[in-house]
Every structure is written in structure tokens, then in C-alpha cells.
Design a protein around this motif. Sequence first.
Motif, PDB file in Angstrom:
ATOM      1  N   LEU A  17       0.852  -1.177   0.000  1.00 37.91           N
ATOM      2  CA  LEU A  17       0.000   0.000   0.000  1.00 37.91           C
ATOM      3  C   LEU A  17       0.892   1.233   0.000  1.00 37.91           C
ATOM      4  CD1 LEU A  17      -2.803  -0.718   2.652  1.00 37.91           C
ATOM      5  CD2 LEU A  17      -3.129  -0.473   0.189  1.00 37.91           C
ATOM      6  N   ARG A  18       0.370   2.317  -0.534  1.00 41.12           N
ATOM      7  CA  ARG A  18       1.085   3.584  -0.504  1.00 41.12           C
ATOM      8  C   ARG A  18       0.192   4.637   0.144  1.00 41.12           C
ATOM      9  NH1 ARG A  18       2.677   7.978  -5.052  1.00 41.12           N
ATOM     10  NH2 ARG A  18       4.751   8.578  -4.285  1.00 41.12           N
ATOM     11  N   LEU A  19       0.644   5.169   1.265  1.00 41.49           N
ATOM     12  CA  LEU A  19      -0.082   6.224   1.945  1.00 41.49           C
ATOM     13  C   LEU A  19       0.446   7.581   1.508  1.00 41.49           C
ATOM     14  CD1 LEU A  19      -0.182   4.834   5.609  1.00 41.49           C
ATOM     15  CD2 LEU A  19      -1.725   4.356   3.714  1.00 41.49           C
ATOM     16  N   SER A  20      -0.466   8.544   1.448  1.00 44.42           N
ATOM     17  CA  SER A  20      -0.090   9.924   1.138  1.00 44.42           C
ATOM     18  C   SER A  20      -0.639  10.840   2.213  1.00 44.42           C
ATOM     19  CB  SER A  20      -0.660  10.346  -0.217  1.00 44.42           C
ATOM     20  OG  SER A  20      -0.171   9.549  -1.258  1.00 44.42           O
ATOM     21  N   CYS A  21       0.055  11.925   2.451  1.00 46.51           N
ATOM     22  CA  CYS A  21      -0.400  12.937   3.403  1.00 46.51           C
ATOM     23  C   CYS A  21      -0.056  14.303   2.832  1.00 46.51           C
ATOM     24  CB  CYS A  21       0.264  12.741   4.756  1.00 46.51           C
ATOM     25  SG  CYS A  21      -0.061  14.071   5.937  1.00 46.51           S
ATOM     26  N   ALA A  22      -1.088  15.065   2.534  1.00 45.62           N
ATOM     27  CA  ALA A  22      -0.909  16.380   1.941  1.00 45.62           C
ATOM     28  C   ALA A  22      -1.203  17.463   2.977  1.00 45.62           C
ATOM     29  CB  ALA A  22      -1.826  16.543   0.733  1.00 45.62           C
ATOM     30  N   ALA A  23      -0.281  18.390   3.101  1.00 43.91           N
ATOM     31  CA  ALA A  23      -0.455  19.522   4.010  1.00 43.91           C
ATOM     32  C   ALA A  23      -0.927  20.738   3.227  1.00 43.91           C
ATOM     33  CB  ALA A  23       0.853  19.835   4.719  1.00 43.91           C
TER      34      ALA A  23
END
Length: 122
Positions: A17-23
Motif C-alpha cells: 500500500l502507498r499512503l499519502s499525506c498532503a499539508a
Amino acid sequence: VQLVESGGGLVQAGGSLRLSCAASGRIFSINSMDWYRQVPGKQRELVAAITSGGSTNYADSVKGRFTISRDNAKNTVYLQMNSLKPEDTAVYYCKAAANARQTMGIMSGVYWGQGTQVTVSS
């Protein structure tokens, strides 16, 4: 500053899985960006961290399987998770140490995302 995670889900053991977190928000700069995880009844634990210069740090339990990276132009951090195990099942949280533009000037703070569930079936 707001952090929004995505990419969680259900996967079989051995999968990825690939998690992303955008600020987003009134960001002046972001220092470290980290991934934590938490299971019910246990303390939140650090999974991986990355500085603005790209230095990384990993929990022993994920070394060699997870890779943290970031795109500074997009204020986004990623967590590539390979060879997933059932014990990786948790809610994954993104954390950022950021400097935000406030009315009174630049203010430093620590910000958390809402979390994304990762479930690994055996």
C-alpha cells in the motif's frame, strides 16, 4: 495547517500500500514529516520520519519494508509499505512540524492528520 491522509485500505499479507499525506493552509515551511500508527489499547508509535533535507528514520519493525519520501513542492509525504504483515494493521497518522503564517507572524506548531486505516489480512 491541515493534513489529509489517503491510501489506506484492506490488503492481504505480503501485499503493498502507498499512503499519502498532503499539508495545506498558510504554510511558511515544513520541517519534519512523520508517520505514526496506533492500534486500540496501545500507544501511538513512530513508524518513519523524514526531515526537510531528506534524512530518514524508521522503526526497527518496518526497516527494509517501508519507505518514507516527501515532495516539498507539494507539501506531501508518502509511505510506501511493502511485504505487509498482519501486525502492521493499525490506524496510520501523519504528523508535521510546520511553521505557519499567522496574524502575529510565523508560528511553529505540530499538526496531525485524521488517520487512515490499514488492515492486513492473513
